[in-house]
Design a protein around this motif. Structure first.
Motif, PDB file in Angstrom:
ATOM      1  N   UNK A  39       0.831  -1.205   0.000  1.00 26.65           N
ATOM      2  CA  UNK A  39       0.000   0.000   0.000  1.00 26.65           C
ATOM      3  C   UNK A  39       0.863   1.252   0.000  1.00 26.65           C
ATOM      4  N   UNK A  40       1.923   1.257   0.805  1.00 23.95           N
ATOM      5  CA  UNK A  40       2.816   2.405   0.854  1.00 23.95           C
ATOM      6  C   UNK A  40       3.472   2.680  -0.494  1.00 23.95           C
ATOM      7  N   UNK A  41       3.900   1.610  -1.170  1.00 25.98           N
ATOM      8  CA  UNK A  41       4.513   1.765  -2.488  1.00 25.98           C
ATOM      9  C   UNK A  41       3.502   2.295  -3.502  1.00 25.98           C
ATOM     10  N   UNK A  42       2.268   1.777  -3.430  1.00 21.20           N
ATOM     11  CA  UNK A  42       1.217   2.206  -4.363  1.00 21.20           C
ATOM     12  C   UNK A  42       0.867   3.678  -4.151  1.00 21.20           C
ATOM     13  N   UNK A  43       0.803   4.089  -2.891  1.00 27.95           N
ATOM     14  CA  UNK A  43       0.519   5.499  -2.584  1.00 27.95           C
ATOM     15  C   UNK A  43       1.587   6.406  -3.191  1.00 27.95           C
ATOM     16  N   UNK A  44       2.836   6.037  -3.038  1.00 27.65           N
ATOM     17  CA  UNK A  44       3.930   6.843  -3.587  1.00 27.65           C
ATOM     18  C   UNK A  44       3.867   6.912  -5.104  1.00 27.65           C
ATOM     19  N   UNK A  45       3.555   5.783  -5.740  1.00 28.50           N
ATOM     20  CA  UNK A  45       3.457   5.767  -7.198  1.00 28.50           C
ATOM     21  C   UNK A  45       2.337   6.677  -7.686  1.00 28.50           C
ATOM     22  N   UNK A  46       1.192   6.634  -7.018  1.00 25.84           N
ATOM     23  CA  UNK A  46       0.076   7.484  -7.424  1.00 25.84           C
ATOM     24  C   UNK A  46       0.381   8.955  -7.168  1.00 25.84           C
ATOM     25  N   UNK A  47       1.115   9.237  -6.104  1.00 21.98           N
ATOM     26  CA  UNK A  47       1.561  10.618  -5.874  1.00 21.98           C
ATOM     27  C   UNK A  47       2.464  11.071  -7.011  1.00 21.98           C
ATOM     28  N   UNK A  48       3.368  10.184  -7.439  1.00 19.47           N
ATOM     29  CA  UNK A  48       4.267  10.512  -8.547  1.00 19.47           C
ATOM     30  C   UNK A  48       3.496  10.788  -9.834  1.00 19.47           C
ATOM     31  N   UNK A  49       2.345  10.158  -9.968  1.00 16.15           N
ATOM     32  CA  UNK A  49       1.507  10.345 -11.149  1.00 16.15           C
ATOM     33  C   UNK A  49       0.595  11.571 -11.022  1.00 16.15           C
ATOM     34  N   UNK A  50       0.713  12.317  -9.902  1.00 16.20           N
ATOM     35  CA  UNK A  50      -0.139  13.488  -9.699  1.00 16.20           C
ATOM     36  C   UNK A  50      -1.554  13.135  -9.303  1.00 16.20           C
ATOM     37  N   UNK A  51      -1.735  11.972  -8.641  1.00 10.49           N
ATOM     38  CA  UNK A  51      -3.074  11.486  -8.306  1.00 10.49           C
ATOM     39  C   UNK A  51      -3.263  11.316  -6.802  1.00 10.49           C
ATOM     40  N   UNK A  52      -2.572  12.120  -6.017  1.00 10.08           N
ATOM     41  CA  UNK A  52      -2.660  12.007  -4.559  1.00 10.08           C
ATOM     42  C   UNK A  52      -4.098  12.170  -4.058  1.00 10.08           C
ATOM     43  N   UNK A  53      -4.909  12.972  -4.764  1.00  7.47           N
ATOM     44  CA  UNK A  53      -6.284  13.233  -4.329  1.00  7.47           C
ATOM     45  C   UNK A  53      -7.303  12.350  -5.046  1.00  7.47           C
ATOM     46  N   UNK A  54      -6.829  11.340  -5.761  1.00  5.67           N
ATOM     47  CA  UNK A  54      -7.742  10.474  -6.514  1.00  5.67           C
ATOM     48  C   UNK A  54      -7.603   8.991  -6.144  1.00  5.67           C
ATOM     49  N   UNK A  55      -6.868   8.683  -5.092  1.00  9.40           N
ATOM     50  CA  UNK A  55      -6.573   7.285  -4.763  1.00  9.40           C
ATOM     51  C   UNK A  55      -7.820   6.466  -4.426  1.00  9.40           C
ATOM     52  N   UNK A  56      -8.818   7.117  -3.814  1.00  5.81           N
ATOM     53  CA  UNK A  56     -10.031   6.408  -3.435  1.00  5.81           C
ATOM     54  C   UNK A  56     -11.106   6.412  -4.502  1.00  5.81           C
ATOM     55  N   UNK A  57     -10.807   6.999  -5.660  1.00 10.51           N
ATOM     56  CA  UNK A  57     -11.793   7.055  -6.750  1.00 10.51           C
ATOM     57  C   UNK A  57     -11.788   5.772  -7.561  1.00 10.51           C
ATOM     58  N   UNK A  58     -12.962   5.441  -8.079  1.00  9.57           N
ATOM     59  CA  UNK A  58     -13.095   4.302  -8.987  1.00  9.57           C
ATOM     60  C   UNK A  58     -12.875   4.777 -10.420  1.00  9.57           C
ATOM     61  N   UNK A  59     -12.523   3.854 -11.325  1.00  8.24           N
ATOM     62  CA  UNK A  59     -12.228   4.271 -12.707  1.00  8.24           C
ATOM     63  C   UNK A  59     -13.304   5.147 -13.353  1.00  8.24           C
ATOM     64  N   UNK A  60     -14.583   4.867 -13.079  1.00 14.15           N
ATOM     65  CA  UNK A  60     -15.639   5.673 -13.719  1.00 14.15           C
ATOM     66  C   UNK A  60     -15.682   7.098 -13.176  1.00 14.15           C
ATOM     67  N   UNK A  61     -14.989   7.344 -12.075  1.00 15.56           N
ATOM     68  CA  UNK A  61     -14.931   8.687 -11.496  1.00 15.56           C
ATOM     69  C   UNK A  61     -13.694   9.462 -11.951  1.00 15.56           C
ATOM     70  N   UNK A  62     -12.904   8.862 -12.815  1.00 15.13           N
ATOM     71  CA  UNK A  62     -11.653   9.459 -13.278  1.00 15.13           C
ATOM     72  C   UNK A  62     -11.744   9.808 -14.756  1.00 15.13           C
ATOM     73  N   UNK A  63     -10.978  10.800 -15.178  1.00  8.26           N
ATOM     74  CA  UNK A  63     -10.879  11.116 -16.609  1.00  8.26           C
ATOM     75  C   UNK A  63     -10.033  10.047 -17.293  1.00  8.26           C
ATOM     76  N   UNK A  64     -10.045  10.053 -18.617  1.00  9.31           N
ATOM     77  CA  UNK A  64      -9.227   9.086 -19.357  1.00  9.31           C
ATOM     78  C   UNK A  64      -7.749   9.232 -19.045  1.00  9.31           C
TER      79      UNK A  64
END
Length: 261
Positions: free
Chosen positions: A133-158
């Protein structure tokens, strides 16, 4: 020694040759862009490298280790195939995220399934989960998605979905990261954000193979370029050689279509 050596790969479907004697090598930290018209064999090549398809002929080596040799009988055990796939990460053009999982869960899933096969998993289950989980959080932060981790795919842009897919591929720490037309399913305004992420990975010296129709990006990000047509490698070299000093008429015809846009 090259990190990847591909020798004489061939692949046919129902008697139609899709890949014809494909050979190339890639050095560690380099980026290879593969360009060509639709149907030229680019995606099939990536699928063969990732062991989603079995080549009919040829050899694939990573770090000097032969992962596939058509002349030798190779294991068809799923566990062995999964082990070979760990050398490669593949980002699909259509994201392929699991809709029932959040962005964070999508990034964690493959690593958790892999760890469950380890003999000490039950004893270290919580420790392993927290680490993944810690590694995944860091990767998503690197992708600029720190505020989208709890979102489901249909709640995200392409573009956000594609960045989750990139984080998921990186979670298994592959030797080589492969992209299959990573922006083709995106609206034009979302393309830039994904290309920026890929350019950032190149700057970090991630070894990558990118199948793309974005010619300017292919020229800018790559160390080597391969132009494929009708299952063959027609031309390969540095971006300056392929784009600036084209040798083959077929390559020139292909590139002229983009220069006219």
């Amino acid at each position: 020694m090259p990190i990847l050596e591909v020798e004489h790969i061939c692949k046919s479907f129902e008697g139609t040759e899709v890949l014809k004697d494909i050979s190339f090598s890639l050095e560690k930290s380099q980026v290879l862009s593969i360009i060509g018209s639709s149907g030229s064999g680019k995606t099939t090549l990536l699928r063969c490298l990732n062991f989603l398809e079995r080549p009919d002929g040829g050899i694939i080596k990573v770090n000097g280790e032969t992962l596939f040799d058509a002349a030798q009988k190779s294991s068809t055990q799923e566990a062995e195939i999964r082990k070979k796939r760990l050398h490669f990460g593949l980002v699909f053009q259509s994201f392929n995220l699991f809709p029932q999982y959040t962005a964070l869960e999508n990034v964690m899933l493959a690593k958790e399934l892999l760890e469950k096969e380890q003999p000490d998993y039950k004893v270290r289950k919580k420790e392993i989960h927290d680490e993944i989980e810690g590694q995944a959080v860091e990767l998503l932060k690197d992708m600029g998605l720190a505020d989208r981790m709890g979102n489901y795919p249909h709640q995200l842009s392409g573009g956000q979905c594609q960045r989750v897919a990139i984080a998921r591929a990186l979670a298994l720490r592959p030797d080589i990261l492969c992209f299959d037309e990573p922006t083709s399913a995106l609206d034009p305004e979302l393309t830039g954000e994904v290309l920026k992420v890929i350019k950032g990975l190149a700057d970090q010296k991630m070894t990558m193979i990118i199948v793309t129709h974005e010619m300017a990006f292919a020229r800018d990000v790559a160390n080597q370029v391969v132009f494929m047509d009708n299952g063959f490698i027609v031309e390969q070299g540095t971006p300056d050689q392929v784009f600036g000093h084209t040798q083959e008429e077929r390559t020139r015809q292909f590139l002229s279509r983009f220069n006219q846009r």
